[in-house]
Design a protein around this motif. Structure first.
Motif, PDB file in Angstrom:
ATOM      1  N   ILE A   1       0.854  -1.192   0.000  1.00  0.00           N
ATOM      2  CA  ILE A   1       0.000   0.000   0.000  1.00  0.00           C
ATOM      3  C   ILE A   1       0.889   1.242   0.000  1.00  0.00           C
ATOM      4  CG2 ILE A   1      -1.889  -1.147   1.211  1.00  0.00           C
ATOM      5  CD1 ILE A   1       0.075   1.559   3.053  1.00  0.00           C
ATOM      6  N   THR A   2       0.303   2.364  -0.414  1.00  0.00           N
ATOM      7  CA  THR A   2       0.966   3.659  -0.276  1.00  0.00           C
ATOM      8  C   THR A   2       0.058   4.602   0.485  1.00  0.00           C
ATOM      9  OG1 THR A   2       2.251   3.482  -2.319  1.00  0.00           O
ATOM     10  CG2 THR A   2       1.889   5.680  -1.459  1.00  0.00           C
ATOM     11  N   LEU A   3       0.578   5.162   1.552  1.00  0.00           N
ATOM     12  CA  LEU A   3      -0.103   6.211   2.286  1.00  0.00           C
ATOM     13  C   LEU A   3       0.607   7.519   1.953  1.00  0.00           C
ATOM     14  CD1 LEU A   3      -2.347   6.915   4.264  1.00  0.00           C
ATOM     15  CD2 LEU A   3      -0.760   6.454   6.146  1.00  0.00           C
ATOM     16  N   ALA A   4      -0.111   8.397   1.271  1.00  0.00           N
ATOM     17  CA  ALA A   4       0.489   9.623   0.755  1.00  0.00           C
ATOM     18  C   ALA A   4       0.185  10.810   1.659  1.00  0.00           C
ATOM     19  CB  ALA A   4      -0.035   9.903  -0.654  1.00  0.00           C
ATOM     20  N   VAL A   5       1.153  11.711   1.745  1.00  0.00           N
ATOM     21  CA  VAL A   5       0.973  12.971   2.453  1.00  0.00           C
ATOM     22  C   VAL A   5       0.848  14.084   1.413  1.00  0.00           C
ATOM     23  CG1 VAL A   5       1.968  14.617   4.069  1.00  0.00           C
ATOM     24  CG2 VAL A   5       2.325  12.175   4.430  1.00  0.00           C
ATOM     25  N   VAL A   6      -0.259  14.795   1.430  1.00  0.00           N
ATOM     26  CA  VAL A   6      -0.436  15.931   0.527  1.00  0.00           C
ATOM     27  C   VAL A   6       0.420  17.087   1.029  1.00  0.00           C
ATOM     28  CG1 VAL A   6      -2.070  17.572  -0.464  1.00  0.00           C
ATOM     29  CG2 VAL A   6      -2.782  15.206  -0.030  1.00  0.00           C
ATOM     30  N   THR A   7       1.292  17.568   0.159  1.00  0.00           N
ATOM     31  CA  THR A   7       2.220  18.632   0.565  1.00  0.00           C
ATOM     32  C   THR A   7       1.918  19.973  -0.077  1.00  0.00           C
ATOM     33  OG1 THR A   7       3.737  17.975  -1.195  1.00  0.00           O
ATOM     34  CG2 THR A   7       4.106  16.999   0.983  1.00  0.00           C
ATOM     35  N   ASP A   8       1.078  19.995  -1.133  1.00  0.00           N
ATOM     36  CA  ASP A   8       0.868  21.231  -1.898  1.00  0.00           C
ATOM     37  C   ASP A   8      -0.322  21.043  -2.834  1.00  0.00           C
ATOM     38  OD1 ASP A   8       1.992  20.388  -4.793  1.00  0.00           O
ATOM     39  OD2 ASP A   8       3.260  19.503  -3.235  1.00  0.00           O
ATOM     40  N   TYR A   9      -0.671  22.109  -3.531  1.00  0.00           N
ATOM     41  CA  TYR A   9      -1.739  22.050  -4.529  1.00  0.00           C
ATOM     42  C   TYR A   9      -1.185  22.035  -5.955  1.00  0.00           C
ATOM     43  CZ  TYR A   9      -5.931  22.637  -1.595  1.00  0.00           C
ATOM     44  OH  TYR A   9      -6.970  22.445  -0.715  1.00  0.00           O
ATOM     45  N   ASP A  10       0.004  21.491  -6.151  1.00  0.00           N
ATOM     46  CA  ASP A  10       0.625  21.486  -7.471  1.00  0.00           C
ATOM     47  C   ASP A  10       0.634  22.927  -7.979  1.00  0.00           C
ATOM     48  OD1 ASP A  10       1.997  19.862  -9.324  1.00  0.00           O
ATOM     49  OD2 ASP A  10       0.276  19.886 -10.669  1.00  0.00           O
ATOM     50  N   CYS A  11       0.149  23.185  -9.223  1.00  0.00           N
ATOM     51  CA  CYS A  11       0.178  24.583  -9.691  1.00  0.00           C
ATOM     52  C   CYS A  11      -1.133  25.013 -10.344  1.00  0.00           C
ATOM     53  CB  CYS A  11       1.340  24.788 -10.659  1.00  0.00           C
ATOM     54  SG  CYS A  11       1.174  23.883 -12.216  1.00  0.00           S
TER      55      CYS A  11
ATOM     56  N   ARG B   1      -4.002  25.703  -8.980  1.00  0.00           N
ATOM     57  CA  ARG B   1      -4.836  26.570  -8.145  1.00  0.00           C
ATOM     58  C   ARG B   1      -4.212  27.963  -8.084  1.00  0.00           C
ATOM     59  NH1 ARG B   1      -5.670  27.012  -2.332  1.00  0.00           N
ATOM     60  NH2 ARG B   1      -7.897  26.920  -1.770  1.00  0.00           N
ATOM     61  N   SER B   2      -4.813  28.910  -8.756  1.00  0.00           N
ATOM     62  CA  SER B   2      -4.187  30.213  -8.979  1.00  0.00           C
ATOM     63  C   SER B   2      -3.960  31.007  -7.699  1.00  0.00           C
ATOM     64  CB  SER B   2      -5.028  31.048  -9.950  1.00  0.00           C
ATOM     65  OG  SER B   2      -6.343  31.231  -9.449  1.00  0.00           O
ATOM     66  N   VAL B   3      -4.729  30.704  -6.639  1.00  0.00           N
ATOM     67  CA  VAL B   3      -4.575  31.467  -5.396  1.00  0.00           C
ATOM     68  C   VAL B   3      -3.435  30.938  -4.537  1.00  0.00           C
ATOM     69  CG1 VAL B   3      -7.013  32.092  -5.354  1.00  0.00           C
ATOM     70  CG2 VAL B   3      -6.260  30.017  -4.179  1.00  0.00           C
ATOM     71  N   GLU B   4      -2.831  29.833  -4.971  1.00  0.00           N
ATOM     72  CA  GLU B   4      -1.804  29.194  -4.142  1.00  0.00           C
ATOM     73  C   GLU B   4      -0.407  29.632  -4.561  1.00  0.00           C
ATOM     74  OE1 GLU B   4      -1.725  26.804  -0.786  1.00  0.00           O
ATOM     75  OE2 GLU B   4      -3.426  27.392  -2.000  1.00  0.00           O
ATOM     76  N   GLU B   5       0.526  29.592  -3.604  1.00  0.00           N
ATOM     77  CA  GLU B   5       1.918  29.833  -3.947  1.00  0.00           C
ATOM     78  C   GLU B   5       2.424  28.724  -4.857  1.00  0.00           C
ATOM     79  OE1 GLU B   5       4.449  30.302  -0.597  1.00  0.00           O
ATOM     80  OE2 GLU B   5       3.220  31.866   0.327  1.00  0.00           O
ATOM     81  N   VAL B   6       3.368  29.061  -5.705  1.00  0.00           N
ATOM     82  CA  VAL B   6       3.955  28.058  -6.595  1.00  0.00           C
ATOM     83  C   VAL B   6       4.678  27.014  -5.751  1.00  0.00           C
ATOM     84  CG1 VAL B   6       5.632  27.658  -8.432  1.00  0.00           C
ATOM     85  CG2 VAL B   6       4.197  29.705  -8.478  1.00  0.00           C
ATOM     86  N   VAL B   7       4.470  25.719  -6.104  1.00  0.00           N
ATOM     87  CA  VAL B   7       5.086  24.633  -5.362  1.00  0.00           C
ATOM     88  C   VAL B   7       6.608  24.703  -5.470  1.00  0.00           C
ATOM     89  CG1 VAL B   7       4.856  23.063  -7.340  1.00  0.00           C
ATOM     90  CG2 VAL B   7       5.127  22.116  -5.040  1.00  0.00           C
ATOM     91  N   SER B   8       7.288  24.340  -4.391  1.00  0.00           N
ATOM     92  CA  SER B   8       8.753  24.325  -4.394  1.00  0.00           C
ATOM     93  C   SER B   8       9.235  23.130  -3.583  1.00  0.00           C
ATOM     94  CB  SER B   8       9.314  25.607  -3.780  1.00  0.00           C
ATOM     95  OG  SER B   8       9.024  25.671  -2.391  1.00  0.00           O
ATOM     96  N   ALA B   9      10.468  22.711  -3.845  1.00  0.00           N
ATOM     97  CA  ALA B   9      11.029  21.568  -3.127  1.00  0.00           C
ATOM     98  C   ALA B   9      11.085  21.830  -1.627  1.00  0.00           C
ATOM     99  CB  ALA B   9      12.416  21.243  -3.662  1.00  0.00           C
ATOM    100  N   THR B  10      11.456  23.035  -1.240  1.00  0.00           N
ATOM    101  CA  THR B  10      11.576  23.333   0.187  1.00  0.00           C
ATOM    102  C   THR B  10      10.218  23.308   0.876  1.00  0.00           C
ATOM    103  OG1 THR B  10      11.543  25.696  -0.382  1.00  0.00           O
ATOM    104  CG2 THR B  10      13.706  24.676  -0.032  1.00  0.00           C
TER     105      THR B  10
END
Length: 279
Positions: free
Chosen positions: A210-220, A222-231
């Protein structure tokens, strides 16, 4: 409860879940495989008395990018050392409003958009297994293990979304806006870089995965969100990794309480009947 098969649980740590301190009585084991070397040494130990093996997917120093991970060696090494199950973690981007950064999602299907990864142990190369394996991928992940993970999450009071489809990309770059919107149109809930071919190879190897995933961001998308970055991805994963560890610890104990003969033997039959041998 009598059973023939003793369980041993592999834990594949992604970005941030590669801390050997989650294991007791630790020892390092170097394993080589017909498919090359795994990403790092295998760290054997126990969780609540249950035999477990930890493997850092990207290496303990995070030096291996997603498409350079030797997925075949990783899965084969865990199989060789006696694992019956794999609990994998993954950091993923969300493609849907309702899956928010910090959420945990149990994956149940995937859309493969990788381009250059070997997805089988039966590919005809020297050292590969004989024949051609036409493996069914419904279900892609082990339903019985998924059920246990959800039980574990409830027991430790951690909220887990019970299903999600992931679009898998080569990386290491993040998506363009057009790509992110395309995956949304295709029906994906999440986007990540490591689930394929790991899930395919685990099923070919007869492992309950199985894979249990952690959502870290909204990818890109969603215009109201900051751009995803590695940090930002690493920071969000680290912020939520303890929830993941709590679920995995409890899941290990629950897995050890159950009889897995039927599940494991069923996987073996699926693989056997999927392989066409030369004649």
């Amino acid at each position: 409860m009598s059973r023939k098969l003793a369980v041993k649980i592999g834990i594949i740590g992604g970005s941030g879940l590669d801390d050997p301190d989650i294991l007791e009585n630790r020892r390092e084991t170097l394993v080589s495989t017909p498919f090359g070397d795994p990403s790092d040494v295998l760290i054997e130990g126990t969780i609540n008395g249950v035999p477990c093996v930890l493997l850092a997917r990207h290496g303990r120093k995070h030096t291996i990018m997603p498409s350079k991970v030797n997925y075949r060696a990783n899965i084969w090494a865990l199989r060789e050392i006696g694992c019956t199950h794999i609990l994998a973690s993954a950091a993923v981007g969300s493609l849907q409003e309702e899956m928010k950064p910090g959420d945990l999602v149990l994956l149940d299907s995937f859309i493969d958009n990788t381009k250059s990864r070997i997805q089988t142990f039966y590919n005809g190369d020297e050292g590969s297994l004989p024949g051609i394996c036409h493996l069914p991928m419904r279900p892609a992940f082990c339903p019985a293990t998924q059920t246990v993970v959800l039980e574990a999450a409830k027991a430790v009071n951690v909220s887990v979304k019970p299903s999600g489809t992931i679009a898998v990309v080569d990386g290491p770059r993040f998506s363009s806006l057009a790509e992110s919107n395309m995956y949304r149109i295709l029906g994906a809930h999440l986007v990540g870089m490591t689930t394929v071919p790991e899930v395919v190879l685990a099923k070919e190897a007869g492992l309950c995965y199985i894979t249990l995933a952690v959502v870290t961001d909204y990818d890109c998308w969603r215009s109201v969100e900051e751009v995803v970055s590695a940090t930002s991805v690493i920071a969000m994963f680290q912020k939520n990794v303890q929830k993941l560890i709590d679920v995995f610890r409890k899941a290990v104990s629950l897995i050890a309480e159950k009889n897995w003969d039927e599940s494991i033997e069923g996987l073996a039959v699926t693989v056997k009947t999927s392989v066409l041998l030369p004649h």
